[in-house]
Enzyme design. Structure first.
Site, PDB file in Angstrom:
ATOM      1  CG  ASP A   1      -8.725 -23.605 107.442  1.00 44.89           C
ATOM      2  OD1 ASP A   1      -9.669 -22.881 107.075  1.00 44.89           O
ATOM      3  OD2 ASP A   1      -7.720 -23.821 106.739  1.00 44.89           O
ATOM      4  CG  ASP A   2      -7.754 -27.521 110.976  1.00 45.72           C
ATOM      5  OD1 ASP A   2      -7.949 -27.595 109.739  1.00 45.72           O
ATOM      6  OD2 ASP A   2      -6.608 -27.457 111.475  1.00 45.72           O
TER       7      ASP A   2
ATOM      8  CG  HIS B   1     -10.061 -27.879 105.923  1.00 43.71           C
ATOM      9  ND1 HIS B   1      -9.271 -27.404 104.902  1.00 43.71           N
ATOM     10  CD2 HIS B   1      -9.266 -27.883 107.028  1.00 43.71           C
ATOM     11  CE1 HIS B   1      -8.067 -27.127 105.352  1.00 43.71           C
ATOM     12  NE2 HIS B   1      -8.028 -27.427 106.646  1.00 43.71           N
TER      13      HIS B   1
ATOM     14  CG  HIS C   1      -6.163 -31.393 108.066  1.00 41.98           C
ATOM     15  ND1 HIS C   1      -4.826 -31.257 107.739  1.00 41.98           N
ATOM     16  CD2 HIS C   1      -6.630 -30.135 108.222  1.00 41.98           C
ATOM     17  CE1 HIS C   1      -4.497 -29.979 107.714  1.00 41.98           C
ATOM     18  NE2 HIS C   1      -5.580 -29.261 107.998  1.00 41.98           N
TER      19      HIS C   1
ATOM     20  CG  HIS D   1      -6.188 -23.223 112.161  1.00 45.52           C
ATOM     21  ND1 HIS D   1      -5.220 -22.309 111.783  1.00 45.52           N
ATOM     22  CD2 HIS D   1      -6.146 -24.228 111.249  1.00 45.52           C
ATOM     23  CE1 HIS D   1      -4.612 -22.742 110.691  1.00 45.52           C
ATOM     24  NE2 HIS D   1      -5.154 -23.901 110.343  1.00 45.52           N
TER      25      HIS D   1
END
Length: 477
Positions: free
Chosen positions: A301-302, A352, A356, A443
């Site tokens: 993620d991210d 995603h 965020h 991540h």
């Protein structure tokens, strides 16, 4: 830490029937929200030009986040070569925000969420401008505030927003702002005069300024600065004809570069080579049959992040492992080459959100915009729109489901790598907890998480595991 009830992997992987909702949101590739979306903007004002951050050589996006349910935050700001003083100013402000949030909402158990996102206003010639937008959900009111940061490459100096206006013209400029605000609902002339009678409070109030595409100067005031808090924030645009005589020398250059951007940004930084982007190419479609062999889906993620994502891609290629990357739109915009490399290597690129936020706290149109803008950025980079999304913090409800046609993906193995920056601990968590058909959460913005991947791949491969994308895992079960 994330506190999700663990359920069988098949349930997590099951495709949810979602109601598609088409979004009319912007698909531009920079920023967090349209400057025109802020209340109080004057009629007929020209929008701010978009900036393609991928054209900024050596750009890095500084990301930080916490998934702890009582202390959720996600912050980002750009680090542009040659603008070190400006980066330092943004870093200081973001860290102060984080300290206040941690000592207040987090320590007190009040929960809430802090989100700091970035938008490039101009990145041309010797002028650089960035807006940071902060959404602090830990207190009363909207919690929304904005600030712009400026860098003068010719002088090699960081400038505040007020540095766009010549010192001798600031009184006339402030009077023009008051004249435009007068008569607007909630405006308080006495509060305005009190604010601008003190140099320190004046500088704080005039901390969000940007040029429009036609050369006007747009000024934003946060909630409660010049009017009743209930009236919200205000936007005032001073026309090019009016404001140009009041601009400083840097302001004039920033205005020109906003109206007619050059093809490059030159802030006098040393010419350092950009990090190499891997060129691994998938040999074809994955023919792994997860009914016959033990499969696991690693998800990251991210990102993308430079250079962490590039390093990760090299590790995955060494083991012919495929993974799923749930990317953040503003990072995709900055590093489309890394997203392209992910796709070319046979990995899956998922959505995603743009910056965020907890989607369950947004209205439907903002949820749709967050996801639609990110999907557009992914398609522009990789040539294919995503079919999957991971809601930030794993937060999802019926409103989020109804706002998109993307299929949600959660996880059953949480490494908590954001909490434990220790490669060995992260690797051991995956090795100990991964089971057949597991979806593992990591991540790729954390160097320590990327450093854990070789041990994970080496150990689980020896145990007979095969690393596949989430969609492949779903399709072959």
């Amino acid at each position: 830490m994330r506190t999700h009830t663990l359920v069988p992997s098949l349930l997590l992987l099951g495709t949810l029937s979602l109601t598609a909702a088409c979004s009319a949101g912007s698909s531009g590739l920079s920023g967090t929200a349209s400057p025109d979306a802020r209340p109080g903007s004057g009629p007929g004002s020209s929008p701010v030009h978009g900036v393609d951050p991928s054209k900024i050589k050596g750009l890095e996006i500084v990301n930080d986040s916490s998934e702890q349910s009582s202390c959720r935050f996600a912050t980002s700001y750009p680090d542009v070569p040659g603008a070190g003083a400006m980066t330092a100013a943004m870093k200081k402000d973001v860290e102060q925000r984080l300290t206040t949030f941690r000592e207040g909402a987090c320590a007190g158990g009040a929960g809430g969420e802090l989100n700091v996102s970035h938008q490039f206003l101009v990145a041309s010639g010797d002028a650089l401008g960035v807006r940071l937008t902060t959404q602090d959900g830990s207190g009363a009111g909207s919690g929304l505030s904005t600030r712009t940061y400026w860098y003068d490459g010719k002088a090699g100096t960081y400038r505040t927003a007020l540095g766009l206006v010549a010192e001798g013209s600031r009184d006339a400029f402030i009077t023009a702002l008051k004249d435009q605000l007068r008569g607007r609902e909630g405006f308080d002339g006495t509060a305005f005069d009190d604010t601008f009678s003190d140099p320190a409070s004046r500088d704080a109030a005039l901390d969000d300024m940007a040029f429009t595409a036609d050369g006007g100067l747009r000024v934003g005031f946060d909630r409660g600065e010049v009017g009743a808090p209930a009236a919200g924030s205000y936007l005032v645009t001073v026309s090019k004809k009016t404001v140009t005589p009041w601009l400083s020398a840097f302001g004039e250059r920033a205005q020109r570069q906003t109206m007619a951007p050059s093809r490059s940004l030159d802030l006098g930084a040393a010419n350092t080579p950009a990090p190499a982007v891997p060129t691994h190419t998938a040999s074809g479609d994955d023919d792994t049959d997860c009914k016959k062999v033990t499969c696991v889906a690693l998800t990251f993620d991210d990102g993308p992040a430079a250079p962490e994502t590039a390093t990760l891609l090299t590790y995955l290629a060494q083991y012919r492992a495929r993974a799923t990357f749930f990317t953040v739109g503003q990072n995709v915009a900055a590093h489309p080459d890394l997203v392209r490399a992910e796709a070319q290597a046979g990995h899956e690129v998922g959505n995603h959100s743009w910056n965020h936020p907890d989607l369950t706290k947004l209205p439907p149109e903002q949820i749709a915009s967050q996801l639609a803008r990110t999907s557009a950025a992914i398609k522009a980079a990789a040539g294919k729109e995503p079919t999957l999304f991971r809601p930030p913090y794993g937060a999802i409800n019926s409103t989020v489901r109804a706002a998109t046609g993307l299929s949600p993906v959660l996880w059953d193995v949480d490494t908590e790598d954001w909490k434990y920056p220790d490669p060995n601990k992260v690797a051991q968590t995956v090795i100990d907890k991964a089971q057949r058909n597991s979806v593992v959460l990591m991540h790729d913005i954390h160097p320590t998480s990327v450093a854990a991947v070789p041990q994970i791949l080496r150990t689980l491969t020896a145990r007979g595991y095969h690393f596949v994308t989430v969609s492949h895992l779903r399709a072959t079960l």
